[in-house]
Design a protein around this motif. Structure first.
Motif, PDB file in Angstrom:
ATOM      1  N   THR A  27       0.825  -1.207   0.000  1.00 56.97           N
ATOM      2  CA  THR A  27       0.000   0.000   0.000  1.00 56.97           C
ATOM      3  C   THR A  27       0.859   1.256   0.000  1.00 56.97           C
ATOM      4  O   THR A  27       0.612   2.201  -0.768  1.00 56.97           O
ATOM      5  N   VAL A  28       1.894   1.292   0.850  1.00 60.94           N
ATOM      6  CA  VAL A  28       2.774   2.457   0.911  1.00 60.94           C
ATOM      7  C   VAL A  28       3.525   2.621  -0.408  1.00 60.94           C
ATOM      8  O   VAL A  28       3.699   3.743  -0.919  1.00 60.94           O
ATOM      9  N   HIS A  29       3.986   1.504  -0.983  1.00 63.51           N
ATOM     10  CA  HIS A  29       4.684   1.572  -2.264  1.00 63.51           C
ATOM     11  C   HIS A  29       3.764   2.105  -3.362  1.00 63.51           C
ATOM     12  O   HIS A  29       4.168   2.949  -4.173  1.00 63.51           O
ATOM     13  N   ALA A  30       2.508   1.627  -3.387  1.00 61.32           N
ATOM     14  CA  ALA A  30       1.559   2.117  -4.385  1.00 61.32           C
ATOM     15  C   ALA A  30       1.307   3.617  -4.207  1.00 61.32           C
ATOM     16  O   ALA A  30       1.194   4.363  -5.193  1.00 61.32           O
ATOM     17  N   ALA A  31       1.227   4.073  -2.953  1.00 61.66           N
ATOM     18  CA  ALA A  31       1.027   5.500  -2.696  1.00 61.66           C
ATOM     19  C   ALA A  31       2.230   6.308  -3.179  1.00 61.66           C
ATOM     20  O   ALA A  31       2.069   7.382  -3.785  1.00 61.66           O
ATOM     21  N   ARG A  32       3.433   5.799  -2.945  1.00 56.79           N
ATOM     22  CA  ARG A  32       4.630   6.493  -3.424  1.00 56.79           C
ATOM     23  C   ARG A  32       4.642   6.599  -4.941  1.00 56.79           C
ATOM     24  O   ARG A  32       4.936   7.666  -5.518  1.00 56.79           O
ATOM     25  N   VAL A  35       0.118  -4.108 -12.941  1.00 57.55           N
ATOM     26  CA  VAL A  35       0.637  -5.309 -12.278  1.00 57.55           C
ATOM     27  C   VAL A  35       0.691  -5.093 -10.771  1.00 57.55           C
ATOM     28  O   VAL A  35       0.310  -5.969  -9.984  1.00 57.55           O
ATOM     29  N   GLY A  36       1.132  -3.911 -10.350  1.00 53.13           N
ATOM     30  CA  GLY A  36       1.202  -3.619  -8.920  1.00 53.13           C
ATOM     31  C   GLY A  36      -0.165  -3.584  -8.263  1.00 53.13           C
ATOM     32  O   GLY A  36      -0.340  -4.073  -7.141  1.00 53.13           O
ATOM     33  N   VAL A  37      -1.175  -3.014  -8.935  1.00 56.66           N
ATOM     34  CA  VAL A  37      -2.526  -2.995  -8.385  1.00 56.66           C
ATOM     35  C   VAL A  37      -3.056  -4.418  -8.251  1.00 56.66           C
ATOM     36  O   VAL A  37      -3.703  -4.776  -7.250  1.00 56.66           O
ATOM     37  N   THR A  38      -2.765  -5.261  -9.242  1.00 53.74           N
ATOM     38  CA  THR A  38      -3.185  -6.666  -9.163  1.00 53.74           C
ATOM     39  C   THR A  38      -2.516  -7.368  -7.993  1.00 53.74           C
ATOM     40  O   THR A  38      -3.149  -8.177  -7.294  1.00 53.74           O
ATOM     41  N   LEU A  39      -1.247  -7.071  -7.743  1.00 57.93           N
ATOM     42  CA  LEU A  39      -0.554  -7.650  -6.587  1.00 57.93           C
ATOM     43  C   LEU A  39      -1.212  -7.217  -5.282  1.00 57.93           C
ATOM     44  O   LEU A  39      -1.323  -8.017  -4.345  1.00 57.93           O
ATOM     45  N   LEU A  40      -1.650  -5.972  -5.218  1.00 66.29           N
ATOM     46  CA  LEU A  40      -2.346  -5.501  -4.012  1.00 66.29           C
ATOM     47  C   LEU A  40      -3.647  -6.273  -3.808  1.00 66.29           C
ATOM     48  O   LEU A  40      -3.959  -6.699  -2.684  1.00 66.29           O
ATOM     49  N   VAL A  41      -4.414  -6.477  -4.877  1.00 64.86           N
ATOM     50  CA  VAL A  41      -5.664  -7.227  -4.777  1.00 64.86           C
ATOM     51  C   VAL A  41      -5.400  -8.658  -4.314  1.00 64.86           C
ATOM     52  O   VAL A  41      -6.091  -9.190  -3.438  1.00 64.86           O
ATOM     53  N   ALA A  61       1.287 -18.630  -6.127  1.00 58.44           N
ATOM     54  CA  ALA A  61       1.864 -18.814  -7.457  1.00 58.44           C
ATOM     55  C   ALA A  61       1.582 -17.600  -8.338  1.00 58.44           C
ATOM     56  O   ALA A  61       2.461 -17.137  -9.085  1.00 58.44           O
ATOM     57  N   ALA A  62       0.359 -17.075  -8.248  1.00 62.65           N
ATOM     58  CA  ALA A  62       0.026 -15.881  -9.021  1.00 62.65           C
ATOM     59  C   ALA A  62       0.844 -14.676  -8.551  1.00 62.65           C
ATOM     60  O   ALA A  62       1.335 -13.882  -9.379  1.00 62.65           O
ATOM     61  N   ILE A  63       1.028 -14.533  -7.229  1.00 63.08           N
ATOM     62  CA  ILE A  63       1.832 -13.427  -6.702  1.00 63.08           C
ATOM     63  C   ILE A  63       3.278 -13.552  -7.154  1.00 63.08           C
ATOM     64  O   ILE A  63       3.897 -12.564  -7.588  1.00 63.08           O
ATOM     65  N   ALA A  64       3.850 -14.751  -7.056  1.00 59.87           N
ATOM     66  CA  ALA A  64       5.245 -14.952  -7.481  1.00 59.87           C
ATOM     67  C   ALA A  64       5.417 -14.640  -8.965  1.00 59.87           C
ATOM     68  O   ALA A  64       6.409 -14.011  -9.372  1.00 59.87           O
ATOM     69  N   THR A  65       4.455 -15.058  -9.782  1.00 66.11           N
ATOM     70  CA  THR A  65       4.529 -14.784 -11.212  1.00 66.11           C
ATOM     71  C   THR A  65       4.492 -13.292 -11.491  1.00 66.11           C
ATOM     72  O   THR A  65       5.290 -12.763 -12.283  1.00 66.11           O
ATOM     73  N   LEU A  66       3.581 -12.588 -10.835  1.00 66.48           N
ATOM     74  CA  LEU A  66       3.463 -11.155 -11.075  1.00 66.48           C
ATOM     75  C   LEU A  66       4.651 -10.384 -10.519  1.00 66.48           C
ATOM     76  O   LEU A  66       5.052  -9.363 -11.088  1.00 66.48           O
ATOM     77  N   ILE A  67       5.234 -10.850  -9.408  1.00 68.98           N
ATOM     78  CA  ILE A  67       6.452 -10.204  -8.907  1.00 68.98           C
ATOM     79  C   ILE A  67       7.575 -10.350  -9.928  1.00 68.98           C
ATOM     80  O   ILE A  67       8.344  -9.404 -10.188  1.00 68.98           O
ATOM     81  N   ALA A  68       7.687 -11.532 -10.542  1.00 72.43           N
ATOM     82  CA  ALA A  68       8.702 -11.740 -11.577  1.00 72.43           C
ATOM     83  C   ALA A  68       8.457 -10.805 -12.763  1.00 72.43           C
ATOM     84  O   ALA A  68       9.402 -10.193 -13.302  1.00 72.43           O
ATOM     85  N   VAL A  69       7.189 -10.680 -13.171  1.00 70.81           N
ATOM     86  CA  VAL A  69       6.864  -9.760 -14.265  1.00 70.81           C
ATOM     87  C   VAL A  69       7.173  -8.321 -13.858  1.00 70.81           C
ATOM     88  O   VAL A  69       7.734  -7.543 -14.650  1.00 70.81           O
ATOM     89  N   HIS A  70       6.827  -7.965 -12.638  1.00 68.14           N
ATOM     90  CA  HIS A  70       7.077  -6.612 -12.119  1.00 68.14           C
ATOM     91  C   HIS A  70       8.570  -6.279 -12.166  1.00 68.14           C
ATOM     92  O   HIS A  70       8.970  -5.215 -12.663  1.00 68.14           O
ATOM     93  N   LEU A 119      -8.370   2.721 -10.082  1.00 68.84           N
ATOM     94  CA  LEU A 119      -6.930   2.565  -9.917  1.00 68.84           C
ATOM     95  C   LEU A 119      -6.283   2.003 -11.183  1.00 68.84           C
ATOM     96  O   LEU A 119      -5.242   2.495 -11.643  1.00 68.84           O
ATOM     97  N   TYR A 120      -6.881   0.969 -11.742  1.00 69.96           N
ATOM     98  CA  TYR A 120      -6.347   0.388 -12.970  1.00 69.96           C
ATOM     99  C   TYR A 120      -6.329   1.412 -14.106  1.00 69.96           C
ATOM    100  O   TYR A 120      -5.378   1.471 -14.899  1.00 69.96           O
ATOM    101  N   ALA A 121      -7.383   2.194 -14.194  1.00 76.58           N
ATOM    102  CA  ALA A 121      -7.533   3.115 -15.327  1.00 76.58           C
ATOM    103  C   ALA A 121      -6.872   4.466 -15.089  1.00 76.58           C
ATOM    104  O   ALA A 121      -6.815   5.272 -16.025  1.00 76.58           O
ATOM    105  N   TYR A 122      -6.353   4.736 -13.885  1.00 76.48           N
ATOM    106  CA  TYR A 122      -5.905   6.093 -13.576  1.00 76.48           C
ATOM    107  C   TYR A 122      -4.813   6.606 -14.511  1.00 76.48           C
ATOM    108  O   TYR A 122      -4.863   7.773 -14.923  1.00 76.48           O
ATOM    109  N   PRO A 123      -3.793   5.812 -14.882  1.00 75.69           N
ATOM    110  CA  PRO A 123      -2.804   6.346 -15.837  1.00 75.69           C
ATOM    111  C   PRO A 123      -3.451   6.851 -17.120  1.00 75.69           C
ATOM    112  O   PRO A 123      -3.088   7.920 -17.627  1.00 75.69           O
TER     113      PRO A 123
END
Length: 378
Positions: A37-42, A59-65, A132-141, A260-264
């Motif tokens: 959460t703090v990282h996403a805010a930064r 990818v980061g928002v998905t990791l938060l979910v 497994a999904a978190i590990a995969t997305l961290i690798a992608v991140h 959040l997903y669409a904000y950019p």
């Protein structure tokens, strides 16, 4: 008691070091979600989500979910009275989905709650599927970061094409190792001296029993607060009913994470800034974005407080009804006030920053300022 609850009690009292590891694990879950959460805010406040990093933001928002979901799954596996109450709420929320709610709840829980199969399903999700999904997305991140490089604040010898930083090895690697050891030490310190989730006090789950002052972990406390503050409204039309819990606990989070997903893309559309960015913004140079982010954070803080309104009413000596009225007003007024103060503060800081040159326009046509190179970064 169920085998799940029995195993937790046995691990806590009969296995050497079992209680310590249980508590470290629970504290780690709380810190894990807080760190994301703090990282996403930064990332949000410094504009690190802009092109070409908008995909990594998603990818980061998905990791938060996923972190929120896995935390709730792990919290629910103990089958104690407190987690059972939370699961009863989750089952009711699933049932409140319009048209398909009863089928979704039955599919997720294996029938009408409580069933004998939901713990098995949650266990597989908690220890295998979601990790497994978190590990995969961290690798992608990390792969995207490696490909796109780290963003950096403006400063001497830094521009959109020049990266000034520390090498991966040994400098950055040693910093990361030091952080890992510091966090591990903090977690083991908390696990040693700060008791958390003493399930032997709650007892095993009994559908006919309830415990007072029941509070969920902080990362779902805001959902509890939304349920407690939302007025007793429901929609009835054409023979169908949309139950009250659907709006605060399902629709509101769905809309929030969709934004959040669409904000950019939203900021890119509003500002007209479609260029790639390697340099970060200072929050004071983007008053609209900073005010918006501060207001949203204040909104969720009020909801988190509302999740404990029964405890607060007891401590403050006021009625629960009065506390609800105050918090219903606060959930509207506080975010607007905090956002306005943050916006004004950033405007004043940017105005008093000294000579500056404009950069690309920000949200709603605002222009960021960048100090001369001799002035350094943030």
């Amino acid at each position: 008691m169920s085998a799940a609850y029995e195993s937790v009690v046995r691990l806590s009292f009969d296995v050497r070091g079992g209680l310590l590891l249980r508590q470290v694990h629970h504290w780690a879950a709380l810190v894990f979600v807080a760190a994301i959460t703090v990282h996403a805010a930064r990332v949000f406040f410094t504009g690190a989500f802009r092109k070409p990093r908008d995909l990594n933001w998603m990818v980061g928002v998905t990791l938060l979910v996923l972190a929120l979901g896995n935390g709730f799954l792990g919290y629910s596996l103990l089958d104690d009275l407190l987690s059972g109450i939370g699961l009863r709420i989750a089952y009711s929320l699933a049932e409140s989905i319009p048209l398909v709610g009863p089928w979704v709840a039955s599919l997720a829980f294996g029938g009408e709650f409580p069933t004998e199969s939901y713990l098995h399903r949650f266990y597989v999700l908690h220890v295998l599927v979601v990790p497994a999904a978190i590990a995969t997305l961290i690798a992608v991140h990390l792969a995207l970061i490696w490909r796109q490089r780290h963003t950096q604040f403006p400063g001497p010898d830094v521009d959109e094409r020049t990266v000034v930083g520390s090498p991966l090895f040994p400098t950055y690697a040693l910093k990361s190792l030091s952080l890992l050891l510091a966090v591990a030490g903090l977690l083991f310190g908390l696990g040693s001296v700060a008791q958390i989730n003493p399930v032997w006090l709650w007892g095993p789950y009994d559908p006919a029993a309830v415990t007072s002052d029941a509070q969920p972990d902080w990362y779902v406390g805001w959902l509890e607060g939304a349920l407690r503050l939302f007025p007793p409204w429901e929609v009835r039309a054409a023979g169908f009913v949309i139950p009250n819990p659907f709006f605060p606990a399902l629709l509101m989070p769905a809309v929030f994470f969709a934004v959040l997903y669409a904000y950019p893309a939203i900021e890119r559309r509003v500002s007209g800034d479609r260029a790639d960015h390697e340099l970060l913004d200072r929050p004071r140079d983007r008053p609209v974005r900073t005010g918006l982010g501060a207001g949203v954070l204040a909104y969720f803080v009020v909801l988190l407080v509302a999740g404990s309104q029964d405890v607060l009413s007891h401590l403050l000596g006021v009625s629960v009804q009065a506390m609800v009225v105050v918090l219903r007003v606060a959930v509207v007024v506080v975010p607007v006030a905090v956002g306005a103060v943050a916006w004004l503060w950033c405007r004043q800081l940017a105005t008093g920053a000294g000579p500056a040159r404009p950069t690309a326009p920000g949200p709603a046509g605002e222009h960021a300022t960048e100090e001369p190179a001799s002035g350094g970064g943030a």
